[in-house]
Scaffold this active site. Sequence first.
Site, short mmCIF file in Angstrom:
data_model
loop_
_atom_site.label_atom_id
_atom_site.label_comp_id
_atom_site.label_asym_id
_atom_site.label_seq_id
_atom_site.Cartn_x
_atom_site.Cartn_y
_atom_site.Cartn_z
N ILE A 11 0.77 -0.98 0.07
CA ILE A 11 0.08 -0.18 -0.06
C ILE A 11 0.91 1.34 0.03
O ILE A 11 0.55 2.38 -0.59
CB ILE A 11 -1.00 0.11 1.23
CG1 ILE A 11 -1.91 -1.29 0.96
CG2 ILE A 11 -1.72 1.13 1.26
CD1 ILE A 11 -2.91 -1.33 2.30
N ASP A 31 11.61 2.44 5.27
CA ASP A 31 11.07 1.03 5.15
C ASP A 31 12.61 0.15 5.43
O ASP A 31 13.48 0.61 5.83
CB ASP A 31 10.83 0.57 3.73
CG ASP A 31 9.81 -0.41 3.37
OD1 ASP A 31 10.08 -1.46 4.20
OD2 ASP A 31 8.73 -0.46 2.87
N ASP A 32 12.14 -1.28 5.36
CA ASP A 32 13.28 -2.17 5.76
C ASP A 32 13.35 -3.02 4.36
O ASP A 32 12.30 -3.86 4.06
CB ASP A 32 12.99 -3.16 7.01
CG ASP A 32 13.90 -3.97 7.22
OD1 ASP A 32 14.60 -4.39 6.29
OD2 ASP A 32 13.36 -4.73 8.49
N SER A 117 -6.33 -2.37 10.50
CA SER A 117 -6.61 -3.46 10.15
C SER A 117 -8.12 -4.05 10.50
O SER A 117 -8.48 -3.86 11.51
CB SER A 117 -5.57 -4.59 10.21
OG SER A 117 -5.98 -5.78 9.90
N TYR A 141 -0.78 -10.36 15.57
CA TYR A 141 -0.59 -9.14 14.66
C TYR A 141 -1.94 -8.08 14.72
O TYR A 141 -1.78 -7.01 15.09
CB TYR A 141 -0.85 -9.62 13.03
CG TYR A 141 -1.27 -8.41 12.09
CD1 TYR A 141 -0.47 -7.53 11.79
CD2 TYR A 141 -2.35 -8.52 11.45
CE1 TYR A 141 -0.63 -6.55 10.92
CE2 TYR A 141 -2.74 -7.54 10.60
CZ TYR A 141 -1.91 -6.66 10.25
OH TYR A 141 -2.32 -5.62 9.30
N LYS A 179 4.90 -10.23 -0.51
CA LYS A 179 4.17 -10.53 0.33
C LYS A 179 3.76 -12.13 0.84
O LYS A 179 3.47 -12.65 1.58
CB LYS A 179 2.57 -9.94 0.45
CG LYS A 179 2.73 -8.40 0.59
CD LYS A 179 1.31 -7.66 0.63
CE LYS A 179 0.53 -7.87 1.79
NZ LYS A 179 0.80 -7.29 3.17
N THR A 205 -16.44 -24.29 5.84
CA THR A 205 -15.87 -24.17 7.17
C THR A 205 -16.93 -23.16 7.91
O THR A 205 -17.25 -22.33 7.52
CB THR A 205 -14.51 -23.83 7.45
OG1 THR A 205 -14.30 -24.02 8.87
CG2 THR A 205 -14.11 -22.45 6.94
N ARG A 215 -15.55 -12.32 1.73
CA ARG A 215 -14.69 -11.23 2.15
C ARG A 215 -15.05 -9.75 1.54
O ARG A 215 -15.44 -9.92 0.49
CB ARG A 215 -13.20 -11.77 1.78
CG ARG A 215 -12.56 -12.74 2.46
CD ARG A 215 -12.42 -12.34 3.96
NE ARG A 215 -11.72 -13.55 4.86
CZ ARG A 215 -10.48 -13.84 4.76
NH1 ARG A 215 -9.60 -13.54 3.96
NH2 ARG A 215 -10.37 -15.03 5.55
N TYR A 279 -9.40 -17.78 11.81
CA TYR A 279 -9.57 -17.50 10.39
C TYR A 279 -11.06 -16.60 10.28
O TYR A 279 -11.99 -17.00 11.09
CB TYR A 279 -9.75 -18.87 9.53
CG TYR A 279 -9.79 -18.59 8.02
CD1 TYR A 279 -8.70 -18.42 7.45
CD2 TYR A 279 -11.04 -18.72 7.43
CE1 TYR A 279 -8.73 -18.17 6.00
CE2 TYR A 279 -11.18 -18.59 5.94
CZ TYR A 279 -9.97 -18.39 5.04
OH TYR A 279 -9.89 -18.21 3.94
#
Length: 321
Positions: A11, A31-32, A117, A141, A179, A205, A215, A279
């Site tokens: 992003i 950044d890294d 997020s 996370y 990613k 599931t 989603r 999930y």
Amino acid sequence: MKIVTGGAGFIGSNIVKQLNNRGIDDILIVDDLTDGRKCRNLQGLSFYDYMDYEDFAQEMADDTFDCGYIDVVFHEGACSDTMNYDGRYMMKNNYEGSKNLLRYCMQRKIPFLYASSASTYGSGKHGFRETPECEQALNPYAYSKLQFDRFVRRMLPLSKGQIVGFRYFNVFGPQENHKDRMASLIYQKYHELQKTGKITLFEGTGGFGNGEQVRDFIYVNDVVNVIFYFWEHPELSGIYNCGTGTGHTFNDFVHGIIEYCGKGTIEYVPFPEILKGKYQSYTQADTTKLMAAGYDRGFTLLHEAVKEYCSILEKSDGYYE
């Protein structure tokens, strides 16, 4: 100067590209680049300087950072691997580092626009509104992101500058190659189709049928549009969902890939034991607060976004040329 942390990431590099499209290049990218593949995201982008994230974070912690006048910080830098269970690392990187940067911005009244997020909603059983009763972190996370959102809520009444958090739903689009397992469904399934001639999806599931998990998929260009809308409206602060408000099944999503490629079938595979209870089988942003803030730039229709992204994957392996 504009600062984009995570500016070599997914992003972040799209934010830089859209800034460049507006004729803006007085940008410091933080950044890294330990993963050297991210260097590819910087090709073709124009920016003033680059700084390693560890050096940046240390200067923030010591309050010694100085690069002259800063008119906005886009904070996209974070470890986004939801399968990384090193909670200490997550909190140090995603939480403590973000707090130090926020304090720096608050002291100088610098607009601070940051990545939260939708993982902060956990299973989503309590809904997807930007309120504490809907929040439930299922992994380190998500917990690091949720804790920072809670810190922001405490700071908002004290701040004289803009602070906006964006709870990203399922973002997809160019520049996400690095990613790996955290790349979007379309990126992974497009390449799977090219290699095997088929696309695999999880069996049913959590009460959902085969491939019927839902989603809220949002194209990265739309994410940047949302971020820039708030940047252009400094009177707005708070935490906002960044999703389309419309859910789509995995089946619908990958059928768009198959249609574009003109080949392929779907095969359903057993749901992994390691993901059970961790999930999200259903996400759909509640955009009430976003719309109330006046956002009026709309969202790209899913089939159009999938077609456009597949075209970029086909022509340049998912990078901007």
